[in-house]
Design a protein around this motif. Structure first.
Motif, PDB file in Angstrom:
ATOM      1  N   SER A   1      48.153  41.176  71.823  1.00 29.25           N
ATOM      2  CA  SER A   1      48.946  40.303  70.974  1.00 29.25           C
ATOM      3  C   SER A   1      48.443  38.877  70.960  1.00 29.25           C
ATOM      4  O   SER A   1      48.935  38.053  70.202  1.00 29.25           O
ATOM      5  CB  SER A   1      50.403  40.317  71.455  1.00 29.25           C
ATOM      6  N   ALA A   2      47.447  38.533  71.804  1.00 32.37           N
ATOM      7  CA  ALA A   2      46.930  37.168  71.828  1.00 32.37           C
ATOM      8  C   ALA A   2      46.208  36.845  70.533  1.00 32.37           C
ATOM      9  O   ALA A   2      45.614  37.707  69.897  1.00 32.37           O
ATOM     10  CB  ALA A   2      45.981  36.986  73.009  1.00 32.37           C
ATOM     11  N   ALA A   3      46.256  35.577  70.154  1.00 33.10           N
ATOM     12  CA  ALA A   3      45.589  35.154  68.927  1.00 33.10           C
ATOM     13  C   ALA A   3      44.081  35.276  69.082  1.00 33.10           C
ATOM     14  O   ALA A   3      43.510  34.890  70.104  1.00 33.10           O
ATOM     15  CB  ALA A   3      45.973  33.719  68.594  1.00 33.10           C
ATOM     16  N   ALA A   4      43.429  35.823  68.081  1.00 33.08           N
ATOM     17  CA  ALA A   4      41.981  35.999  68.126  1.00 33.08           C
ATOM     18  C   ALA A   4      41.299  34.690  67.748  1.00 33.08           C
ATOM     19  O   ALA A   4      41.845  33.874  67.017  1.00 33.08           O
ATOM     20  CB  ALA A   4      41.560  37.100  67.152  1.00 33.08           C
ATOM     21  N   PRO A   5      40.079  34.455  68.265  1.00 32.34           N
ATOM     22  CA  PRO A   5      39.348  33.251  67.855  1.00 32.34           C
ATOM     23  C   PRO A   5      39.000  33.307  66.381  1.00 32.34           C
ATOM     24  O   PRO A   5      38.655  34.346  65.855  1.00 32.34           O
ATOM     25  CB  PRO A   5      38.081  33.305  68.732  1.00 32.34           C
ATOM     26  N   ARG A   6      39.112  32.146  65.719  1.00 33.31           N
ATOM     27  CA  ARG A   6      38.859  32.117  64.289  1.00 33.31           C
ATOM     28  C   ARG A   6      37.681  31.210  63.993  1.00 33.31           C
ATOM     29  O   ARG A   6      37.397  30.257  64.703  1.00 33.31           O
ATOM     30  CB  ARG A   6      40.090  31.622  63.530  1.00 33.31           C
ATOM     31  N   SER A   7      36.997  31.509  62.912  1.00 31.42           N
ATOM     32  CA  SER A   7      35.902  30.659  62.481  1.00 31.42           C
ATOM     33  C   SER A   7      36.462  29.343  61.953  1.00 31.42           C
ATOM     34  O   SER A   7      37.613  29.255  61.532  1.00 31.42           O
ATOM     35  CB  SER A   7      35.100  31.365  61.388  1.00 31.42           C
ATOM     36  N   ALA A   8      35.640  28.297  61.994  1.00 36.07           N
ATOM     37  CA  ALA A   8      36.081  26.973  61.567  1.00 36.07           C
ATOM     38  C   ALA A   8      36.042  26.864  60.049  1.00 36.07           C
ATOM     39  O   ALA A   8      35.248  26.122  59.478  1.00 36.07           O
ATOM     40  CB  ALA A   8      35.216  25.904  62.203  1.00 36.07           C
ATOM     41  N   SER A   9      36.885  27.603  59.381  1.00 33.21           N
ATOM     42  CA  SER A   9      37.029  27.537  57.935  1.00 33.21           C
ATOM     43  C   SER A   9      38.509  27.511  57.615  1.00 33.21           C
ATOM     44  O   SER A   9      39.314  28.165  58.287  1.00 33.21           O
ATOM     45  CB  SER A   9      36.372  28.745  57.266  1.00 33.21           C
ATOM     46  N   ASP A  10      38.871  26.723  56.610  1.00 35.47           N
ATOM     47  CA  ASP A  10      40.276  26.686  56.210  1.00 35.47           C
ATOM     48  C   ASP A  10      40.555  27.610  55.026  1.00 35.47           C
ATOM     49  O   ASP A  10      41.599  27.497  54.386  1.00 35.47           O
ATOM     50  CB  ASP A  10      40.699  25.252  55.889  1.00 35.47           C
ATOM     51  N   ALA A  11      39.643  28.531  54.737  1.00 34.64           N
ATOM     52  CA  ALA A  11      39.807  29.433  53.592  1.00 34.64           C
ATOM     53  C   ALA A  11      41.004  30.352  53.796  1.00 34.64           C
ATOM     54  O   ALA A  11      41.251  30.853  54.898  1.00 34.64           O
ATOM     55  CB  ALA A  11      38.545  30.262  53.390  1.00 34.64           C
ATOM     56  N   THR A  12      41.733  30.576  52.728  1.00 33.88           N
ATOM     57  CA  THR A  12      42.888  31.468  52.759  1.00 33.88           C
ATOM     58  C   THR A  12      42.777  32.506  51.643  1.00 33.88           C
ATOM     59  O   THR A  12      41.943  32.407  50.748  1.00 33.88           O
ATOM     60  CB  THR A  12      44.202  30.688  52.584  1.00 33.88           C
ATOM     61  N   TYR A  13      43.646  33.495  51.723  1.00 33.74           N
ATOM     62  CA  TYR A  13      43.775  34.493  50.664  1.00 33.74           C
ATOM     63  C   TYR A  13      45.247  34.818  50.502  1.00 33.74           C
ATOM     64  O   TYR A  13      46.077  34.477  51.367  1.00 33.74           O
ATOM     65  CB  TYR A  13      42.984  35.767  51.001  1.00 33.74           C
ATOM     66  N   TYR A  14      45.572  35.476  49.429  1.00 34.24           N
ATOM     67  CA  TYR A  14      46.915  36.029  49.273  1.00 34.24           C
ATOM     68  C   TYR A  14      46.805  37.307  48.445  1.00 34.24           C
ATOM     69  O   TYR A  14      45.815  37.529  47.733  1.00 34.24           O
ATOM     70  CB  TYR A  14      47.874  35.034  48.618  1.00 34.24           C
ATOM     71  N   ASN A  15      47.781  38.160  48.575  1.00 43.41           N
ATOM     72  CA  ASN A  15      47.797  39.421  47.837  1.00 43.41           C
ATOM     73  C   ASN A  15      48.276  39.159  46.414  1.00 43.41           C
ATOM     74  O   ASN A  15      49.475  39.036  46.157  1.00 43.41           O
ATOM     75  CB  ASN A  15      48.703  40.434  48.543  1.00 43.41           C
ATOM     76  N   ASP A  16      47.322  39.066  45.491  1.00 42.17           N
ATOM     77  CA  ASP A  16      47.682  38.773  44.106  1.00 42.17           C
ATOM     78  C   ASP A  16      48.004  40.028  43.308  1.00 42.17           C
ATOM     79  O   ASP A  16      48.430  39.935  42.153  1.00 42.17           O
ATOM     80  CB  ASP A  16      46.573  37.996  43.409  1.00 42.17           C
TER      81      ASP A  16
END
Length: 688
Positions: free
Chosen positions: A26-41
């Motif tokens: 359940s620990a948060a995984a390391p993320r890349s240094a990008s602020d990119a997002t998505y959404y289910n369109d």
């Protein structure tokens, strides 16, 4: 060994799903240094999606019941990041290949890749066209569904049926009183009492759909859903028959998987063959076994009862039914090193608002399985505009630190099913599964970034009043982003004062006009957010952007060259070696791209000085420029001195000497890409 259904009533079983190699917990995984997002369109038609990651390309392929072109079955979508999809033309299965056994109801495709042989195997369900009586005992059997297998050399297909028939498997339930034989022709009103139902003949063949293949420690399991048809089950609490679908499993042998030619059809493990045959059956009659996994009576949950009163509520138009279908299995390991299995399944009718996803947990692929009291873990949410969610598959993200559930849903109750990607989390400390079903903005999967944006030419030459440029956006693994999907785009921008106009396309643009000197075309990678507008993507190195010079090149220099004196117009030096210095006289401009200059660059009152890539061995001095001044990713062996110019750009460059900036208005900037300066940084210059 196969287990007869009657012997396991009341035992808690659940269905295994696809093994996903990923970190869990359940620990948060390391993320890349990008602020990119998505959404289910919800823009892509899809149903029952199954996702495979292709090891050779790193791309994901989603296979869908819906969305194929005419003459094909099963749409294929491709994505480098699990969230930005592009449909491929045609479909997985060409119906004109002359080797098709199915009539209709082509459902629930799943594809598995054997890296040792390079073969891709497509499992799918359909209704038999021929031989219905042979397989099911009655020529008018209403839902003669079976599972077939096709093979391809590429995840994009085309897939071809291994044989002109389904898997040689005849599951038979010998303990089932076939009440269909004592019902009317419409088959909607079952016997009113259990006693009456038990007067029906024993035994029926099982139609089956929704195949899911699970590989575990050298064993291969085929999970499937027993079609609700011909499975009327007495509900003691309700006091009536309910027609149900359940999840069952059979073990497969491995010859088909190991065949390098891909011409061997999967076979059931020998202990299941004729496991339910009666000694009095005539020769040649097949009655194969199965292991039950999920059914309602063994582990009842009220949320699965959305349709148990449909007959009365629809005036006899619909049956009273329950569904358990669309299973997928994931294997994890506990902190103590023991295997743990999670199985997701869908319940209720796929077209109904109550359609949703539950899960069960077991310590062995064959169970016993127990459903989670937290069910359903994915269901309709009208506030988010997400309806009838269900039937997906589990897949790891690009760097295997996250899991995702790719499933179908509907953007409204009236529209057909569409493709959705939702984050899935497994809890290592307790057997818990969570699906973040949403249409709001979420970070793109970990491992997608860093993005790269590249133009296909270093200079846009608009000689004749017109020039072109193409572009490509890559992920951290180098795979290309599908810019035809409106969830992302490259936005070209040029200073309107330049007199240029830009005609943008998906993968490039046309630039019209002729600038006075050198203009800058900035390309930036953007992603659309759920509010409907686009946002520029940033990462550690700054914006995902590139700036390309635009000019009417009066002269172009390539290859080796002695000292260069730019005396008028714009001179473009591209992929050249200047064995001396470059001097720009007042009013003239120079563009130097990916070139080596053995001496210095000196410009006194020039129009523009643009250096991108490559190296300059000596100092760079620019004073009083009236146009663009840019040092972008350049290695300079001496000092850089910029004076009296407008908004110079010094970005991502390596400067062995000092960086001096005086009297520039506005002051120089680095556009978020810092420079490496060995000497002093003086005046207005951006800090190194």
């Amino acid at each position: 060994m196969p287990i007869r259904w009657s012997r396991v009533r009341g035992i808690l079983f659940a269905l295994p799903i696809l093994l996903a190699a990923t970190a869990h917990g359940s620990a948060a995984a390391p993320r890349s240094a990008s602020d990119a997002t998505y959404y289910n369109d919800a823009s892509l038609p899809a149903a029952d999606p199954f996702v495979l990651r292709d090891p050779s390309s790193g791309d994901y392929f989603a296979y869908s019941t819906d969305g194929a072109d005419p003459g094909h079955e099963f749409a294929i979508y491709r994505s480098p990041d699990l969230v930005t999809w592009q449909r491929l033309p045609g479909g997985a299965l060409n119906m004109g290949d002359g080797n098709q056994w199915g009539r209709d109801w082509f459902w629930a495709p799943e594809v598995y890749h054997n890296p040792a042989t390079g073969r891709y195997f497509l499992f799918y369900s359909a209704r038999l066209r021929d031989g219905i009586a042979e397989h099911f005992g009655y020529a008018d059997f209403e839902e003669p569904s079976k599972v077939g297998v096709a093979v391809a050399d590429s995840p994009a297909g085309p897939f071809h049926n291994i044989t002109p028939g389904p898997i040689d498997y005849h599951p038979y339930d010998p303990d089932y009183h076939d009440v269909n034989l004592i019902m009317d022709a419409e088959q909607k009103k079952p016997p009113a009492t259990l006693e009456e139902g038990r007067t029906a003949p024993l035994g029926t063949y099982i139609p089956f759909i929704d195949p899911n293949v699970f590989f575990d420690d050298g064993r291969i399991f085929l999970y499937y859903s027993r079609n609700a048809y011909r499975n009327w089950v007495w509900d003691h609490d309700l006091g009536k028959y309910i027609e149900e679908s359940n999840v069952l499993v059979v073990e497969l042998t491995s010859e088909w998987w190991d065949d390098p030619a891909g011409t061997t059809m999967p076979q059931i493990e020998p202990s299941y063959r004729d496991a339910n045959r009666d000694p009095d059956d005539p020769p040649g009659v097949r009655k194969d076994g199965f292991t039950p996994i999920i059914d309602y009576a063994s582990d009842p949950q009220p949320w699965e009862n959305a349709h148990v009163n449909d007959y009365a509520e629809t005036g006899g138009a619909e049956k009273d039914r329950r569904w358990s279908e669309g299973s997928t299995v994931v294997k994890t390991t506990t902190r103590e090193g023991r295997p743990r299995y999670f199985l997701t399944y869908s319940a209720n009718n796929f077209a109904n608002s109550f359609y949703g996803v539950g899960y069960a947990v077991a310590d062995d692929p064959l169970g016993p399985w127990r459903k989670s009291p937290a069910n359903p873990v994915l269901s309709q949410d009208e506030r988010l505009g997400m309806y009838s969610t269900g039937h997906g598959s589990v897949i790891a993200g690009p760097d295997s630190t996250e899991l995702y559930y790719v499933h179908h849903g509907r953007p409204s109750a009236e529209l057909d099913r569409r493709l959705y990607t939702s984050r899935l989390r497994l809890d290592q400390d307790r057997p818990a599964l969570h699906i973040d079903g949403t249409t709001e903005d979420r970070p793109v999967p970990s491992g997608v970034a860093p993005y790269s944006l590249a133009a296909d030419r270093p200079v846009i030459d608009v000689s004749g009043g017109r020039g072109e440029v193409g572009w490509r956006v890559g992920t951290g693994s180098g795979t290309a982003m599908p810019l035809g999907n409106p969830l992302n785009r490259v936005e070209p921008q040029v200073d309107p004062a330049s007199g240029l106009s830009v005609e943008p396309g998906v993968d490039g643009a046309v630039v019209h006009g002729s600038p006075d000197g050198v203009a800058a075309l900035r390309l930036s990678y953007q992603r659309r957010v759920s509010a409907g507008h686009y946002v520029e993507v940033n990462q550690d190195a700054g914006p995902v952007a590139v700036t390309v010079p635009v000019a009417d090149c009066a002269a172009t220099i390539n290859g080796p060259q002695a000292d260069v004196v730019v005396s008028e117009g714009v001179t473009c030096i591209v992929d050249a070696r200047v064995r001396g210095s470059v001097r720009v006289v007042p009013g003239a401009s120079v563009i130097v791209v990916n070139s080596t200059i053995d001496g210095s660059v000196h410009a006194e009152s020039p129009g523009a000085v643009w250096l991108t890539g490559g190296s300059v061995a000596g100092p760079v001095r620019v004073r009083g420029a009236s146009g663009q001044v840019r040092l972008d990713g350049v290695e300079v062996g001496g000092s850089v001195t910029l004076t009296g110019s407008a908004a110079p750009v010094v970005a991502g460059s390596v400067i062995e000497g000092a960086l001096r900036c005086w009297g520039n208005e506005p002051a120089p900037v680095d556009e978020g890409r810092t420079n490496e300066v060995r000497g002093a940084v003086q005046g207005q210059c951006p800090e190194a």
